[in-house]
Design a protein around this motif. Structure first.
Motif, PDB file in Angstrom:
ATOM      1  N   UNK A 359       0.839  -1.208   0.000  1.00 20.76           N
ATOM      2  CA  UNK A 359       0.000   0.000   0.000  1.00 20.76           C
ATOM      3  C   UNK A 359       0.874   1.258   0.000  1.00 20.76           C
ATOM      4  N   UNK A 360       2.137   1.072   0.352  1.00 20.71           N
ATOM      5  CA  UNK A 360       3.072   2.212   0.410  1.00 20.71           C
ATOM      6  C   UNK A 360       4.047   2.160  -0.766  1.00 20.71           C
ATOM      7  N   UNK A 361       4.571   0.967  -1.059  1.00 21.82           N
ATOM      8  CA  UNK A 361       5.460   0.804  -2.218  1.00 21.82           C
ATOM      9  C   UNK A 361       4.856  -0.283  -3.111  1.00 21.82           C
ATOM     10  N   UNK A 362       4.402   0.136  -4.284  1.00 22.61           N
ATOM     11  CA  UNK A 362       3.706  -0.802  -5.169  1.00 22.61           C
ATOM     12  C   UNK A 362       4.696  -1.557  -6.041  1.00 22.61           C
ATOM     13  N   UNK A 363       4.337  -2.781  -6.439  1.00 23.69           N
ATOM     14  CA  UNK A 363       5.146  -3.472  -7.449  1.00 23.69           C
ATOM     15  C   UNK A 363       5.060  -2.731  -8.782  1.00 23.69           C
ATOM     16  N   UNK A 364       6.061  -2.916  -9.613  1.00 28.29           N
ATOM     17  CA  UNK A 364       6.120  -2.223 -10.906  1.00 28.29           C
ATOM     18  C   UNK A 364       4.878  -2.529 -11.763  1.00 28.29           C
ATOM     19  N   UNK A 365       4.349  -3.756 -11.628  1.00 30.89           N
ATOM     20  CA  UNK A 365       3.222  -4.157 -12.480  1.00 30.89           C
ATOM     21  C   UNK A 365       1.907  -3.491 -12.066  1.00 30.89           C
ATOM     22  N   UNK A 366       1.802  -3.095 -10.794  1.00 32.20           N
ATOM     23  CA  UNK A 366       0.535  -2.497 -10.331  1.00 32.20           C
ATOM     24  C   UNK A 366       0.817  -1.177  -9.608  1.00 32.20           C
ATOM     25  N   UNK A 367       1.279  -0.177 -10.354  1.00 28.81           N
ATOM     26  CA  UNK A 367       1.662   1.092  -9.720  1.00 28.81           C
ATOM     27  C   UNK A 367       0.457   1.869  -9.209  1.00 28.81           C
ATOM     28  N   UNK A 368       0.731   2.887  -8.390  1.00 29.21           N
ATOM     29  CA  UNK A 368      -0.344   3.747  -7.890  1.00 29.21           C
ATOM     30  C   UNK A 368      -0.847   4.687  -8.977  1.00 29.21           C
TER      31      UNK A 368
END
Ligand code: FES
Length: 571
Positions: A359-368
């Protein structure tokens, strides 16, 4: 260790009268004879000041650095340089960034040291120290002071970013003065710099992304014991850097700058990043231009969900794994083989990084947000470019055509913005002149000028705003900044008039004044700079030599490096 006599031996290794003078006066401070025996002598460049609250814990932090230096077989000397407190200095701390950089450069070069630890915290202290050190080019490592713990107000988590929200709430009558006082007491609740992804945190991420610090430097909160551990480890590391002769110019390569631009996009860093990175590149002779920021941040999504663009605070960023997790995610876009301060590559440093909160650092595949970074807009209103932070802007205003409401300078803005009779509506574009590097002088953070109260009361939360100034990294809005050439240089911004139509089209990277070319030329021919330049002291020097925002607003004669050699003795 490379087989060479260290630079400090040019002082301490001398025989006869000169050597006695260099050593003897230090002995009265308790410096033992083994400090002079050829071991690495390390300067600790300290920006501590009670007037720089973000750096007020640096005397203690320096003690932890010293422990590391001594443990690794070096000898530390702490020295002060000009400190730049963002909140206290008038007219703006940015006016003095280049002065502090000169202080750093000359203090390092003139003194007996083989390597330097740069203690950086509040916004301008980081670029000033890196710029100055880069022009000497000794082995150098950055230790950041770390962010504050998150503030609290009536059960809400808050930070310095909320100053703007609270201020608008008070101006529109939604918050009382008494409530403001309670908030004021809760915003800054510990040592450290601003607790959001403002300029100080952006700069801390920048140095880590450039490879100038140990991994993890950016996010550890100032009061956390791990900040002391990192300072100690950095003290030991600088001794090894001297032994390996790993200098700033070995780290500050074109690849490192490209990495920093991409990492800045992924964390949603401040627009001030642009101006400071350009200035640092100018010191080391790396070719870097405004358009590089646009080009290299395109396609980089927002991975860090941090205020002011997002929801969380630097403390949360650290608990989620910090910058190494962002860098690990971004590796497909980075030069993973770039070498960093500890001699390891970027990829090696983050190989074991683990994320603990997506919720704070997203994976590259599912960015904010698929959009991040900095957009550089050009046109007849900004031939050298201007910047906008898309992730802090209102999507509906990214393509906008409106009538200019012009403020001739900051005093004009302050005098008229609250006027109920001000002719302005939500579609207007607010234009502020003479807040650039030469004009103000010093390029203050006033670009995200507050909205007219009569529109705030109607619920308007954002408008397009254009200026040659900067915006605080904790600010937000559809704000076009760093317009270059600036008004004080006779740029097109200087001749914009009330009611002129301006087109902003971020998708097309366009900033255009819809006034016929002949009319623009006539207005420019009649233009006279209304500002009176300073005639003495540093400010006069600054106004005569400061370069445009598109070049990093450094002084023209400070670009480049003079190296570390000093050819003449003092006695
Ligand atoms: Fe120092 Fe924000 S005021 S970092």
């Amino acid at each position: 260790m490379k087989d060479k006599t260290l630079r400090s031996q040019g002082w301490f290794g001398k025989k006869g009268k000169d050597g006695i003078i260099y050593r003897s006066w230090l002995r009265k401070s308790g410096v033992p004879s083994h400090a002079f025996d050829g071991r690495p002598v390390i300067g600790i460049c300290n920006t501590w000041s009670e007037l720089t609250p973000c750096n007020s814990h640096f005397r203690e932090l320096a003690e932890w650095v010293k422990k590391g230096i001594l443990e690794a077989g070096g000898y530390p000397f702490e020295f002060p340089v000009m400190s730049l407190g963002e909140t206290q200095m008038k007219p703006t701390a940015m006016l003095y960034r280049n002065l502090a950089a000169m202080d750093v450069e000359e203090s390092i070069r003139a003194n007996p040291m083989d390597g330097v630890v740069l203690l950086c915290g509040c916004d301008k202290t980081t670029p000033a120290l890196v710029m100055g050190a880069a022009s000497v080019d000794l082995p150098s490592i950055v230790v950041s002071g770390g962010p504050m713990l998150t503030g609290h107000y009536r059960g809400q988590r808050i930070s310095t970013s909320d100053v703007w929200r609270f201020s608008e709430a008070q101006r529109s009558g939604q918050m009382t003065e008494a409530e403001m006082e309670v908030a004021e007491a809760g915003i800054c609740r510990s040592d450290g710099h601003c607790a959001v992804m403002g300029t100080a945190s952006t700069m801390a991420c920048m140095v880590e992304a450039l490879g100038l610090s140990l991994p993890g430097n950016a996010a550890i909160p100032a009061p956390d014991g791990n900040r002391k551990v990192l300072a100690r480890a950095s003290g030991a590391e600088i001794v090894r850097m001297v032994q390996a002769d790993r200098k700033l110019s070995d780290l500050l390569t074109r690849e490192a700058f490209e990495n920093a631009i991409r990492v800045n996009a992924a964390v949603g860093g401040s627009t001030n990043f642009v101006i400071h990175l350009l200035a640092i590149a100018g010191r080391v002779g790396v070719s870097l231009e405004m358009d590089d920021f646009d080009q290299f941040s395109r396609g980089i999504p927002l991975l860090a969900n941090l205020q002011p663009s997002g929801d969380h605070f630097m403390e949360d960023f650290y608990y989620a794994g910090g910058l190494p997790v962002v860098i690990r995610e971004l590796l497909p876009h980075l030069h993973g083989d770039a070498v960093t301060a500890n001699g390891k590559t970027v990829a090696e440093n983050v190989g074991a990084a683990e994320g603990y909160n997506d919720q704070v650092i997203a994976p590259l595949q599912t960015p904010f947000n698929p959009i991040s970074g900095v957009a550089v807009v050009r046109g007849n209103l900004s031939e050298n470019g201007a910047v906008l932070k898309p992730s802090a802007a209102t999507p509906g205003l990214m393509k906008h055509r409106g009538k200019a409401v012009v403020f001739e300078d900051i005093d004009d803005y302050k005098a008229r913005i609250d006027d109920p009779d001000l002719e302005v509506d939500a579609s207007s574009i607010l234009v502020l002149k003479y807040v650039g590097p030469k004009g103000y002088p010093g390029m203050p953070e006033v670009g995200n000028m507050g909205l007219p109260p009569k529109l705030l009361e109607k619920g308007v939360t954002d408008m397009v705003r254009i200026s040659d100034g900067r915006m605080s990294g904790t600010g937000f809005g559809t704000v076009v900044l760093h317009v270059s050439p600036e008004a004080a240089e006779g740029g097109t911004l200087a001749i914009v008039q009330n009611g002129d139509t301006i087109v902003l089209d971020v998708e097309q990277r366009l900033l255009h004044l819809e006034v016929p070319e002949a009319e623009i030329a006539a207005r420019k021919a009649a233009w006279k700079n209304p500002e009176t330049p300073a005639t003495r002291g540093y400010v006069a020097l600054y106004q005569q030599h400061v370069q445009g925002a598109h070049l990093g607003a450094d002084l023209d004669f400070l670009r480049g490096s003079s190296g570390s050699e000093v050819t003449r003795d003092s006695h």
